[in-house]
Scaffold this motif. Sequence first.
Motif, PDB file in Angstrom:
ATOM      1  N   GLN A   1       0.809  -1.214   0.000  1.00 24.16           N
ATOM      2  CA  GLN A   1       0.000   0.000   0.000  1.00 24.16           C
ATOM      3  C   GLN A   1       0.848   1.272   0.000  1.00 24.16           C
ATOM      4  OE1 GLN A   1      -3.161  -0.037  -0.476  1.00 24.16           O
ATOM      5  NE2 GLN A   1      -3.460  -2.239  -0.257  1.00 24.16           N
ATOM      6  N   THR A   2       1.930   1.304   0.791  1.00 26.85           N
ATOM      7  CA  THR A   2       2.759   2.507   0.913  1.00 26.85           C
ATOM      8  C   THR A   2       4.237   2.123   0.925  1.00 26.85           C
ATOM      9  OG1 THR A   2       1.030   3.530   2.264  1.00 26.85           O
ATOM     10  CG2 THR A   2       3.180   4.595   2.267  1.00 26.85           C
ATOM     11  N   LEU A   3       5.049   2.930   0.220  1.00 28.11           N
ATOM     12  CA  LEU A   3       6.488   2.701   0.179  1.00 28.11           C
ATOM     13  C   LEU A   3       7.221   4.007   0.432  1.00 28.11           C
ATOM     14  CD1 LEU A   3       6.928   0.443  -3.007  1.00 28.11           C
ATOM     15  CD2 LEU A   3       7.077  -0.291  -0.627  1.00 28.11           C
ATOM     16  N   ASN A   4       8.210   3.966   1.340  1.00 24.75           N
ATOM     17  CA  ASN A   4       9.089   5.118   1.502  1.00 24.75           C
ATOM     18  C   ASN A   4      10.175   5.098   0.429  1.00 24.75           C
ATOM     19  OD1 ASN A   4       7.886   6.336   3.782  1.00 24.75           O
ATOM     20  ND2 ASN A   4       8.841   4.811   5.123  1.00 24.75           N
ATOM     21  N   ASP A   5      10.703   3.891   0.162  1.00 26.16           N
ATOM     22  CA  ASP A   5      11.728   3.718  -0.849  1.00 26.16           C
ATOM     23  C   ASP A   5      11.398   2.463  -1.643  1.00 26.16           C
ATOM     24  OD1 ASP A   5      14.517   2.805  -1.936  1.00 26.16           O
ATOM     25  OD2 ASP A   5      14.813   4.874  -1.279  1.00 26.16           O
ATOM     26  N   ILE A   6      11.832   2.413  -2.881  1.00 23.18           N
ATOM     27  CA  ILE A   6      11.532   1.258  -3.722  1.00 23.18           C
ATOM     28  C   ILE A   6      12.113  -0.017  -3.129  1.00 23.18           C
ATOM     29  CG2 ILE A   6      11.936   0.235  -6.005  1.00 23.18           C
ATOM     30  CD1 ILE A   6      11.761   3.052  -7.167  1.00 23.18           C
ATOM     31  N   THR A   7      13.277   0.087  -2.473  1.00 24.44           N
ATOM     32  CA  THR A   7      13.902  -1.095  -1.881  1.00 24.44           C
ATOM     33  C   THR A   7      13.094  -1.656  -0.704  1.00 24.44           C
ATOM     34  OG1 THR A   7      15.302   0.380  -0.556  1.00 24.44           O
ATOM     35  CG2 THR A   7      16.238  -0.492  -2.597  1.00 24.44           C
TER      36      THR A   7
ATOM     37  N   ILE B   1      11.596  -2.257 -12.942  1.00 24.14           N
ATOM     38  CA  ILE B   1      12.083  -1.027 -13.567  1.00 24.14           C
ATOM     39  C   ILE B   1      11.182   0.116 -13.116  1.00 24.14           C
ATOM     40  CG2 ILE B   1      12.460   0.168 -15.756  1.00 24.14           C
ATOM     41  CD1 ILE B   1      12.981  -2.582 -17.024  1.00 24.14           C
ATOM     42  N   ALA B   2      11.787   1.168 -12.581  1.00 23.74           N
ATOM     43  CA  ALA B   2      11.037   2.308 -12.055  1.00 23.74           C
ATOM     44  C   ALA B   2      11.045   3.465 -13.047  1.00 23.74           C
ATOM     45  CB  ALA B   2      11.622   2.761 -10.720  1.00 23.74           C
ATOM     46  N   THR B   3       9.877   4.071 -13.240  1.00 26.96           N
ATOM     47  CA  THR B   3       9.742   5.258 -14.087  1.00 26.96           C
ATOM     48  C   THR B   3       9.015   6.331 -13.290  1.00 26.96           C
ATOM     49  OG1 THR B   3       9.581   3.863 -16.061  1.00 26.96           O
ATOM     50  CG2 THR B   3       8.898   6.161 -16.286  1.00 26.96           C
ATOM     51  N   VAL B   4       9.653   7.477 -13.098  1.00 28.36           N
ATOM     52  CA  VAL B   4       9.073   8.561 -12.297  1.00 28.36           C
ATOM     53  C   VAL B   4       8.530   9.646 -13.214  1.00 28.36           C
ATOM     54  CG1 VAL B   4       9.496  10.311 -10.528  1.00 28.36           C
ATOM     55  CG2 VAL B   4      10.644   8.083 -10.386  1.00 28.36           C
TER      56      VAL B   4
ATOM     57  N   ILE C   1       4.616  -9.588 -16.957  1.00 28.88           N
ATOM     58  CA  ILE C   1       4.907  -8.185 -16.641  1.00 28.88           C
ATOM     59  C   ILE C   1       3.759  -7.670 -15.781  1.00 28.88           C
ATOM     60  CG2 ILE C   1       5.189  -5.842 -17.545  1.00 28.88           C
ATOM     61  CD1 ILE C   1       6.445  -6.965 -20.007  1.00 28.88           C
ATOM     62  N   ARG C   2       4.107  -7.163 -14.596  1.00 33.19           N
ATOM     63  CA  ARG C   2       3.103  -6.636 -13.667  1.00 33.19           C
ATOM     64  C   ARG C   2       3.436  -5.177 -13.357  1.00 33.19           C
ATOM     65  NH1 ARG C   2       3.955 -12.074 -11.683  1.00 33.19           N
ATOM     66  NH2 ARG C   2       2.026 -13.280 -11.967  1.00 33.19           N
ATOM     67  N   ASN C   3       2.414  -4.353 -13.273  1.00 32.78           N
ATOM     68  CA  ASN C   3       2.591  -2.910 -13.104  1.00 32.78           C
ATOM     69  C   ASN C   3       1.922  -2.414 -11.834  1.00 32.78           C
ATOM     70  OD1 ASN C   3       3.847  -2.252 -15.829  1.00 32.78           O
ATOM     71  ND2 ASN C   3       1.939  -3.228 -16.488  1.00 32.78           N
ATOM     72  N   GLU C   4       2.639  -1.553 -11.113  1.00 29.01           N
ATOM     73  CA  GLU C   4       2.100  -0.903  -9.915  1.00 29.01           C
ATOM     74  C   GLU C   4       2.414   0.591  -9.988  1.00 29.01           C
ATOM     75  OE1 GLU C   4       3.721  -2.746  -6.452  1.00 29.01           O
ATOM     76  OE2 GLU C   4       2.915  -4.746  -6.912  1.00 29.01           O
ATOM     77  N   LEU C   5       1.448   1.423  -9.610  1.00 27.60           N
ATOM     78  CA  LEU C   5       1.617   2.877  -9.665  1.00 27.60           C
ATOM     79  C   LEU C   5       1.504   3.458  -8.256  1.00 27.60           C
ATOM     80  CD1 LEU C   5       1.979   5.365 -11.527  1.00 27.60           C
ATOM     81  CD2 LEU C   5      -0.516   5.524 -11.636  1.00 27.60           C
ATOM     82  N   TYR C   6       2.434   4.364  -7.922  1.00 30.34           N
ATOM     83  CA  TYR C   6       2.462   5.007  -6.606  1.00 30.34           C
ATOM     84  C   TYR C   6       2.454   6.528  -6.775  1.00 30.34           C
ATOM     85  CZ  TYR C   6       3.712   0.389  -4.848  1.00 30.34           C
ATOM     86  OH  TYR C   6       3.702  -0.948  -4.532  1.00 30.34           O
ATOM     87  N   ARG C   7       1.842   7.188  -5.789  1.00 34.30           N
ATOM     88  CA  ARG C   7       1.720   8.648  -5.824  1.00 34.30           C
ATOM     89  C   ARG C   7       2.274   9.252  -4.542  1.00 34.30           C
ATOM     90  NH1 ARG C   7      -1.466  12.813  -4.049  1.00 34.30           N
ATOM     91  NH2 ARG C   7      -2.049  14.436  -5.562  1.00 34.30           N
ATOM     92  N   SER C   8       3.024  10.369  -4.688  1.00 34.76           N
ATOM     93  CA  SER C   8       3.611  11.019  -3.516  1.00 34.76           C
ATOM     94  C   SER C   8       3.707  12.523  -3.745  1.00 34.76           C
ATOM     95  CB  SER C   8       4.999  10.453  -3.230  1.00 34.76           C
ATOM     96  OG  SER C   8       5.635  11.152  -2.178  1.00 34.76           O
ATOM     97  N   ASP C   9       3.584  13.265  -2.643  1.00 33.77           N
ATOM     98  CA  ASP C   9       3.789  14.716  -2.698  1.00 33.77           C
ATOM     99  C   ASP C   9       5.251  15.075  -2.447  1.00 33.77           C
ATOM    100  OD1 ASP C   9       1.079  15.052  -3.122  1.00 33.77           O
ATOM    101  OD2 ASP C   9       0.620  15.314  -0.997  1.00 33.77           O
ATOM    102  N   GLU C  10       6.053  14.075  -2.036  1.00 31.06           N
ATOM    103  CA  GLU C  10       7.456  14.302  -1.729  1.00 31.06           C
ATOM    104  C   GLU C  10       8.332  13.631  -2.786  1.00 31.06           C
ATOM    105  OE1 GLU C  10       8.389  16.197   0.738  1.00 31.06           O
ATOM    106  OE2 GLU C  10       6.356  16.452   1.544  1.00 31.06           O
ATOM    107  N   GLN C  11       9.354  14.346  -3.235  1.00 34.36           N
ATOM    108  CA  GLN C  11      10.217  13.819  -4.293  1.00 34.36           C
ATOM    109  C   GLN C  11      11.019  12.603  -3.843  1.00 34.36           C
ATOM    110  OE1 GLN C  11      12.882  16.730  -5.925  1.00 34.36           O
ATOM    111  NE2 GLN C  11      13.482  15.452  -7.662  1.00 34.36           N
ATOM    112  N   ASN C  12      11.397  12.561  -2.562  1.00 35.60           N
ATOM    113  CA  ASN C  12      12.235  11.470  -2.057  1.00 35.60           C
ATOM    114  C   ASN C  12      11.427  10.336  -1.439  1.00 35.60           C
ATOM    115  OD1 ASN C  12      11.342  12.879   0.134  1.00 35.60           O
ATOM    116  ND2 ASN C  12      13.329  13.085   1.118  1.00 35.60           N
ATOM    117  N   GLN C  13      10.134  10.268  -1.761  1.00 35.28           N
ATOM    118  CA  GLN C  13       9.278   9.207  -1.233  1.00 35.28           C
ATOM    119  C   GLN C  13       8.461   8.608  -2.372  1.00 35.28           C
ATOM    120  OE1 GLN C  13       5.898  10.199   1.390  1.00 35.28           O
ATOM    121  NE2 GLN C  13       6.801   8.800   2.897  1.00 35.28           N
ATOM    122  N   VAL C  14       8.337   7.266  -2.383  1.00 31.06           N
ATOM    123  CA  VAL C  14       7.575   6.599  -3.441  1.00 31.06           C
ATOM    124  C   VAL C  14       6.088   6.874  -3.275  1.00 31.06           C
ATOM    125  CG1 VAL C  14       7.062   4.387  -4.548  1.00 31.06           C
ATOM    126  CG2 VAL C  14       9.347   4.847  -3.638  1.00 31.06           C
ATOM    127  N   GLY C  15       5.587   6.724  -2.050  1.00 31.11           N
ATOM    128  CA  GLY C  15       4.217   7.127  -1.760  1.00 31.11           C
ATOM    129  C   GLY C  15       3.225   5.985  -1.657  1.00 31.11           C
TER     130      GLY C  15
END
Length: 499
Positions: A20-26, A168-171, A198-212
Amino acid sequence: MFERLKTLFRIGGAKVGVVQTLNDITDHPRISVNANEFDRIRDNKRIYKNAFPNVEYINSDGLSKSRPFHSLNVSKVVARKLSKLVFNDGCDISVDNEDADKFLQEVFNDNKFRKNFGEELEAGYAIGGLALRPYVDTNTGKIRISYCRADTFYPLESNTNDISEAAIATVTQQTEGQKTVYYTLLEFHEWEDGTYWIRNELYRSDEQNQVGVKISLKSLDKYKDLQEEVAMPGFSRPLFVYIKLAGKNNFDLNSPLSLGVIDNAKRQLIDINEKYDEFMWEIEEAKRKILASDHFFKVRYGEDGNPIKRFDSKTSVYQRLKSDDPFIDEFSPSLRSTEFIASINFILRIIELQAGFSSGTFSFDGQSVKTATEIISENSETFSTRSDNVLIVEEALKELITTIFELADAYELYSGTTEVGVNIDFDDGVFQSQDEKADYYSKLVTAGLTSKLNAIQKLTGVTEKEAIKLVYDIRAENLEMDYSRQEEVSASKQLGDEE
């Protein structure tokens, strides 16, 4: 055109725990690579981008000031040197089927591959690897090649050495109202029971250094037609190609990720930047100074009330001194240029050693002209480093071509044979002249130490199939010449030379 592929795809497959929520992709449970590896890569990227903060210092008046940091971006110079040695415009890539080769060249030309790959390889060598991701642009019906740098490429848990699964991450950043919102698409490439997913997940964040926070793919117009998961049968390998820098990752022995040329020379790259900055600042400070008595600094005003200037406001005044008698003098600090240049050259030698280049590669005087043999001898370390990386890139390009033809077959963009031999002829003229190379293989053939077939492949860069054809052509030509010569000798004996 794409109906056949649509019937091949299906929605479904194994589910993984919902994130549901990620601070970092790792932090994602499917990604198990040590987070320190990506901290290392991000730091490499900062150095490669030459992104250094201003220098804070206290001036002679005790005030805090800042100035730009002067740096020598040696990391870019080293990475560019290596990428140009490995791959350049002289590299010839082809396949041994005429129709297949025509299609492949069209794909490369549409993507400006030779230009773009060389540039991206430079960045990959600098920060820690490069991934190539071919895909089909459904709007144009053409195959495109995207490039994923090391900071956007995440091996999955099942990988240790050869990377066959990855994320693979695309911002994407977008302005919404008065704020900037960041969307991160994670594209997972996985194998399950021999089927490629191939599976896709989309994340949204108001902070540049957070995945969201994880959101629906339809939340962003860019991905509204993207499916959450797609099965892709019929593929023999992943839809990406990962290129490493030659050599073991000595920072994390279990990591499948590559090092960059920056990593083992990072301390020296920082040192050379600091020395260069000090040198540039000393040059700035070494300009002529003015020493003057305080008589010249007393403020006088004219009849109009404006101050009368005795010095140009742009003049650097070193110090004003109290004195009974007026005086003015100049002072020019000595510049320690010899010491700084010697220090910079010494650090360059260490960088050459750490990055796998021969001594003098980045500080050669260039005053003498060398033969190809002398270049190989003097640049043996550079030649060895180049050769190791050429092997990796050659294998990667063959894998890329395989993927291109499998994609083209799945989307019915190409209907010919996909069983083709790949010919990649790297331009090694920098190190070895063709005359000396031909002479070397001619002696091996004469001494019976190699076959004509192998010599032709090494000298011309053709595939085995093309080399066999050349061997037959040469034999047929020699037989024809022998027969003509025999007829000439026979006629000469019967009729005489003049007739």
